[in-house]
Design a protein around this motif. Sequence first.
Motif, mmCIF file in Angstrom:
data_model
loop_
_atom_site.group_PDB
_atom_site.id
_atom_site.type_symbol
_atom_site.label_atom_id
_atom_site.label_comp_id
_atom_site.label_asym_id
_atom_site.label_seq_id
_atom_site.Cartn_x
_atom_site.Cartn_y
_atom_site.Cartn_z
ATOM 1 N N LYS A 1 0.828 -1.212 0.000
ATOM 2 C CA LYS A 1 0.000 0.000 0.000
ATOM 3 C C LYS A 1 0.858 1.256 0.000
ATOM 4 O O LYS A 1 0.466 2.280 -0.554
ATOM 5 C CB LYS A 1 -0.920 0.003 1.228
ATOM 6 N N ARG A 2 2.012 1.185 0.657
ATOM 7 C CA ARG A 2 2.927 2.334 0.738
ATOM 8 C C ARG A 2 3.977 2.311 -0.368
ATOM 9 O O ARG A 2 4.317 3.344 -0.936
ATOM 10 C CB ARG A 2 3.630 2.328 2.107
ATOM 11 N N HIS A 3 4.495 1.127 -0.635
ATOM 12 C CA HIS A 3 5.592 1.005 -1.592
ATOM 13 C C HIS A 3 5.125 0.917 -3.033
ATOM 14 O O HIS A 3 5.933 1.040 -3.960
ATOM 15 C CB HIS A 3 6.435 -0.230 -1.268
ATOM 16 N N GLY A 4 3.827 0.694 -3.237
ATOM 17 C CA GLY A 4 3.322 0.517 -4.584
ATOM 18 C C GLY A 4 3.535 -0.904 -5.062
ATOM 19 O O GLY A 4 4.144 -1.731 -4.377
ATOM 20 N N SER A 5 3.040 -1.192 -6.259
ATOM 21 C CA SER A 5 3.089 -2.556 -6.777
ATOM 22 C C SER A 5 4.281 -2.822 -7.684
ATOM 23 O O SER A 5 4.479 -3.949 -8.142
ATOM 24 C CB SER A 5 1.793 -2.872 -7.535
ATOM 25 N N ILE A 6 5.071 -1.786 -7.957
ATOM 26 C CA ILE A 6 6.291 -2.004 -8.745
ATOM 27 C C ILE A 6 7.396 -2.362 -7.762
ATOM 28 O O ILE A 6 8.152 -1.523 -7.278
ATOM 29 C CB ILE A 6 6.664 -0.758 -9.568
ATOM 30 N N ARG A 7 7.457 -3.625 -7.438
ATOM 31 C CA ARG A 7 8.433 -4.106 -6.467
ATOM 32 C C ARG A 7 8.742 -5.563 -6.734
ATOM 33 O O ARG A 7 7.998 -6.249 -7.450
ATOM 34 C CB ARG A 7 7.903 -3.933 -5.044
ATOM 35 N N GLY A 8 9.839 -6.049 -6.167
ATOM 36 C CA GLY A 8 10.220 -7.430 -6.405
ATOM 37 C C GLY A 8 11.341 -7.880 -5.487
ATOM 38 O O GLY A 8 11.976 -7.074 -4.799
ATOM 39 N N TRP A 9 11.565 -9.193 -5.488
ATOM 40 C CA TRP A 9 12.546 -9.833 -4.621
ATOM 41 C C TRP A 9 13.497 -10.680 -5.452
ATOM 42 O O TRP A 9 13.084 -11.398 -6.363
ATOM 43 C CB TRP A 9 11.854 -10.735 -3.605
ATOM 44 N N MET A 10 14.772 -10.619 -5.123
ATOM 45 C CA MET A 10 15.784 -11.449 -5.774
ATOM 46 C C MET A 10 16.627 -12.126 -4.705
ATOM 47 O O MET A 10 16.645 -11.708 -3.547
ATOM 48 C CB MET A 10 16.707 -10.591 -6.644
ATOM 49 N N ARG A 11 17.362 -13.142 -5.113
ATOM 50 C CA ARG A 11 18.321 -13.822 -4.233
ATOM 51 C C ARG A 11 19.576 -14.080 -5.047
ATOM 52 O O ARG A 11 19.509 -14.704 -6.111
ATOM 53 C CB ARG A 11 17.730 -15.125 -3.713
ATOM 54 N N THR A 12 20.698 -13.576 -4.581
ATOM 55 C CA THR A 12 21.925 -13.725 -5.350
ATOM 56 C C THR A 12 22.279 -15.196 -5.565
ATOM 57 O O THR A 12 22.040 -16.045 -4.706
ATOM 58 C CB THR A 12 23.106 -13.029 -4.645
ATOM 59 N N ASP A 13 22.854 -15.474 -6.729
ATOM 60 C CA ASP A 13 23.235 -16.850 -7.042
ATOM 61 C C ASP A 13 24.583 -17.186 -6.396
ATOM 62 O O ASP A 13 25.110 -16.419 -5.575
ATOM 63 C CB ASP A 13 23.249 -17.083 -8.554
ATOM 64 N N GLY A 14 25.151 -18.314 -6.764
ATOM 65 C CA GLY A 14 26.394 -18.751 -6.152
ATOM 66 C C GLY A 14 27.563 -17.828 -6.394
ATOM 67 O O GLY A 14 28.568 -17.875 -5.664
ATOM 68 N N ASN A 15 27.450 -16.956 -7.402
ATOM 69 C CA ASN A 15 28.508 -15.986 -7.707
ATOM 70 C C ASN A 15 28.183 -14.590 -7.194
ATOM 71 O O ASN A 15 28.857 -13.619 -7.556
ATOM 72 C CB ASN A 15 28.753 -15.939 -9.217
ATOM 73 N N GLY A 16 27.119 -14.490 -6.366
ATOM 74 C CA GLY A 16 26.728 -13.191 -5.833
ATOM 75 C C GLY A 16 26.025 -12.302 -6.834
ATOM 76 O O GLY A 16 25.822 -11.113 -6.587
ATOM 77 N N PHE A 17 25.599 -12.861 -7.958
ATOM 78 C CA PHE A 17 25.029 -12.077 -9.057
ATOM 79 C C PHE A 17 23.541 -11.811 -8.860
ATOM 80 O O PHE A 17 22.809 -12.649 -8.337
ATOM 81 C CB PHE A 17 25.235 -12.834 -10.366
ATOM 82 N N TYR A 18 23.115 -10.630 -9.297
ATOM 83 C CA TYR A 18 21.690 -10.276 -9.326
ATOM 84 C C TYR A 18 21.430 -9.435 -10.567
ATOM 85 O O TYR A 18 22.343 -8.807 -11.129
ATOM 86 C CB TYR A 18 21.279 -9.491 -8.065
ATOM 87 N N LYS A 19 20.174 -9.420 -10.998
ATOM 88 C CA LYS A 19 19.791 -8.612 -12.152
ATOM 89 C C LYS A 19 18.289 -8.382 -12.131
ATOM 90 O O LYS A 19 17.528 -9.263 -11.738
ATOM 91 C CB LYS A 19 20.185 -9.329 -13.454
#
Length: 210
Positions: free
Chosen positions: A104-122
């Motif tokens: 409600k506060r942050h809006g719906s344009i949001r998401g969650w990631m978890r870095t892989d074994g090399n610490g990578f995210y995208k």
Amino acid sequence: MKKHPFPVFITLLFSVLNAFSQTAKVGGPCEGCEAIFENTIPVEKLKSFIQLPGVTWDGKKPLGINGTVYKADGTPAAGVILYIYHTDETGHYTAKADAKGWEKRHGSIRGWMRTDGNGFYKFGTLRPAPYPGRNEPAHIHITIKEPGLNEYYIDEFLFDDDPLLTAEKRQKLENRGGSGIVKLVDVGNMYKGERNIYLGRNIPNYPVTP
């Protein structure tokens, strides 16, 4: 009459326990950081690459931002959860009609990631707009949750070409987790940028590694 020592002992014990309970969290106060736990996907199934709601190439040029998360000792950090959210193209945190919790506060344009074994995210998204008052640069909020520590925020993603990101505002940045300023490159059908994140850098109360 000899006084019983137990009341004094109990008082001291509670004082010690209270001191431990008031130990400052890593990163200090963080309003809304608990939203990192609102993801409905099990942690172990979170991906290192996501596209946020609303991404489209239909008359648009999305952003693709990637990087590596590093531990304090300089090695890649696997299994770190990243929660991001930002305004829409009008500068508002627009939420769906049935939004609950921090959405409600942050809006719906949001998401969650978890870095892989090399610490990578995208992640891919559309470039957010600054607030309607144009008193702050456009930005993407980010919260970190690494194994063994509480959740905390780091510097927002900012854009190097943003005219609202003045020299004065740059000087005031805390660089929590390293610089959050991203230089975007036009690769034709989208813009690409990179930001590496350094766990513990400029984070209050962060445990010191031997």
